[in-house]
Design an enzyme around this catalytic site. Sequence first.
Site: not given
Length: 284
Positions: A121, A54, A98
């Site tokens: 997200d 990422k 995460q």
Amino acid sequence: MSAQILDGKAISEKVKSQLAEKVQARLDQDLRAPGLAVILVGGDPASQIYVNKKVEACEKVGFISQKFVMDEDTSQDSLLRQIDSLNEDPAIDGILVQLPLPKHLDSSVILERIKADKDVDGFHPYNMGRLTQKMPTMRPCTPYGVMVMLKETGIDLVGKDAVVVGVSNIVGRPMGMELLMERCTVTFCHSKTKDLAKKVSKADILVVGVGIPEMVKGDWIKPGAVVIDVGINRLESGKLAGDVEFKVAKERASWITPVPGGVGPMTVAMLMSNTLFACEHLHD
């Protein structure tokens, strides 16, 4: 018949190239670059790899990225304080924690602490609710990526029978909502579903995300179906496998995603897309 391969790696590179052009256009207008903050708690090797991918993607498209690595035994309060700080930082458009988190941390509380307009997200209840009501803003990245891949096939999704195997909040549930928005008829299947093979065999569009290697057998696939395999599992041999029996399925499907190189790269690309969207439409 052998299926055409839906190359997620190639499609994701195209998406990132388009995003990089938009970021450069912002910079040319003396506007700031989008900012993404990624929080990693603990030292899980797979999570470290995902976080690094990422950060690399941010560099490729011209974003500013900040990575915060916190100890495995970090308290929930400490993590929430870090999120609060980033929520108030005007240079940060997106915050990503995460997953999975260490067991002593409550992921639902933590994910909800992220401001909905920085939830790149797409997991916040506000963003999931907007998707359900056909008013998406921050769209969950994996289902969003799948929809971009389906568009690449050129297939008209209206009226198609879509079957989603797996009902997680990250993939299955929002995937069904995305398909509904395209006017598919959607069937959800889960661990208690009876006669799974029969339901799968009726799917024009099949999306599988359960985390069980080759659980969906290739001979269940309807001839000509589009097969999207979200699963990625490491076998005892060390090889990676999806949730669909690829070798057999690709002889029946019209399109199929490989594992690896299918859905995974698209998830990262759509994370970048959400971050730019937040910067341009929610924060500028």
